[in-house]
Design a protein around this motif. Sequence first.
Motif, PDB file in Angstrom:
ATOM      1  N   ARG A  89      -1.359  23.503  40.878  1.00 17.19           N
ATOM      2  CA  ARG A  89      -1.884  23.661  42.232  1.00 17.19           C
ATOM      3  C   ARG A  89      -3.368  23.995  42.129  1.00 17.19           C
ATOM      4  NH1 ARG A  89      -3.089  27.684  46.058  1.00 17.19           N
ATOM      5  NH2 ARG A  89      -2.607  27.079  48.224  1.00 17.19           N
ATOM      6  N   ILE A  90      -4.199  23.230  42.863  1.00 20.31           N
ATOM      7  CA  ILE A  90      -5.642  23.470  42.852  1.00 20.31           C
ATOM      8  C   ILE A  90      -6.080  23.726  44.292  1.00 20.31           C
ATOM      9  CG2 ILE A  90      -7.897  22.612  42.142  1.00 20.31           C
ATOM     10  CD1 ILE A  90      -6.482  20.596  40.348  1.00 20.31           C
ATOM     11  N   PRO A  91      -6.438  24.960  44.644  1.00 22.19           N
ATOM     12  CA  PRO A  91      -6.841  25.256  46.019  1.00 22.19           C
ATOM     13  C   PRO A  91      -8.073  24.451  46.430  1.00 22.19           C
ATOM     14  CG  PRO A  91      -6.436  27.270  44.771  1.00 22.19           C
ATOM     15  CD  PRO A  91      -6.444  26.151  43.780  1.00 22.19           C
ATOM     16  N   LEU A  92      -8.100  24.079  47.704  1.00 22.01           N
ATOM     17  CA  LEU A  92      -9.264  23.415  48.276  1.00 22.01           C
ATOM     18  C   LEU A  92     -10.197  24.483  48.834  1.00 22.01           C
ATOM     19  CD1 LEU A  92      -7.418  20.513  50.098  1.00 22.01           C
ATOM     20  CD2 LEU A  92      -9.252  20.187  48.433  1.00 22.01           C
ATOM     21  N   ARG A  93     -11.381  24.570  48.289  1.00 24.68           N
ATOM     22  CA  ARG A  93     -12.384  25.543  48.716  1.00 24.68           C
ATOM     23  C   ARG A  93     -13.543  24.793  49.359  1.00 24.68           C
ATOM     24  NH1 ARG A  93      -8.805  29.488  48.307  1.00 24.68           N
ATOM     25  NH2 ARG A  93      -8.398  30.258  46.190  1.00 24.68           N
ATOM     26  N   ALA A  94     -13.476  24.615  50.685  1.00 22.66           N
ATOM     27  CA  ALA A  94     -14.500  23.848  51.397  1.00 22.66           C
ATOM     28  C   ALA A  94     -14.712  22.490  50.741  1.00 22.66           C
ATOM     29  CB  ALA A  94     -15.815  24.635  51.430  1.00 22.66           C
ATOM     30  N   GLY A  95     -13.583  21.868  50.363  1.00 20.26           N
ATOM     31  CA  GLY A  95     -13.644  20.553  49.735  1.00 20.26           C
ATOM     32  C   GLY A  95     -13.816  20.585  48.240  1.00 20.26           C
ATOM     33  N   ARG A  96     -14.154  21.731  47.691  1.00 21.02           N
ATOM     34  CA  ARG A  96     -14.338  21.858  46.246  1.00 21.02           C
ATOM     35  C   ARG A  96     -13.082  22.437  45.607  1.00 21.02           C
ATOM     36  NH1 ARG A  96     -19.620  21.304  44.730  1.00 21.02           N
ATOM     37  NH2 ARG A  96     -21.155  21.310  46.410  1.00 21.02           N
TER      38      ARG A  96
END
Length: 326
Positions: free
Chosen positions: A229-236
């Motif tokens: 799982r890779i969180p989306l941080r403002a698209g990053r």
Amino acid sequence: MRRRILTLAVAAAAAGALAVPSAVPASAGIPASAVAPARSAPAARIAVHFDLTRGQLPENITLGPDGTAYLTFAAARQVAAVDPAGRTRVLATLAAPADGGVATPVLGFALTSGIVRTDDGTIYVLYASGDAASTGLYRIPPGQKPRRIAALPADGLPNGLALDPTSRTFYVTDSVRGTISTVPLAGGPARVWSSASALAPTGFLGVNGVKVRGGAVWATNLDQGTLLRIPLRAGRPGAVEVRATGLVGIDDFAFAPDGRVVAALNGPNTVVDIDPDGRTRTLLTGADGLQNPTSVAVRGHTVLVASAAYVTATDPNLIVATLRHR
């Protein structure tokens, strides 16, 4: 075509009416020993048999609103539709590599892989040809021919495809280069979004399946046997979270309505589900007709499993089963 099928079988061996459910991520670091042999799904049935000699090896699957399954046939370079009655119709065939002899890294032949269908009936599909002029992401509007909307590295292997409808962005995995890239829904340049070490191959193929859910990009790594799982941080991308381990030969996956993840384990001929709390159980095995399962799709409590028969080289098929309540 027989030569190409055998090439695929060798490469895969080096790695070691229609439906079945999928689910949500498991908790961190689930070991292989957590995969219980107990079955939580009834005996499945084979809904459709495909033609091995014609390269009809189903690699990826998505569903239409009427229950039609849309599939990529890996060794035929085709996109097909299978209606709820089991009738198969080829929608498009991708062009052969320019010189007729170019091949993708590792696999040794051109193939269609990831697939997405949008609400207007447009199909998007990945094509890995080993040829810079044709490898990429293609758009196929209803009744029209495929058109490439994004070029992808010819020395890679574009594999999994997911669409984030909110940002109108595709996420594309490359199993050879160990990356996830983004492409705008309208098309345009592909940009590497993540090249974290958790995505890398360790001998055959790395990051494979991909989905966007709950503010994160989810992916599998075939070589490392992991669900990520890779969180989306403002698209990053945020820091990679390993949500399950010990999943030998994990290919693509789907989410079930209750939050379980349903995953295809290609080499072991197994489909498993993974609870959010980390419990992992066997749903289906080769005894149910699995032949190197590659991908799953879920609608309600029905699961569809595509089996490509890469190694078994016997019966590529589409299996349907029902997911039981926990």
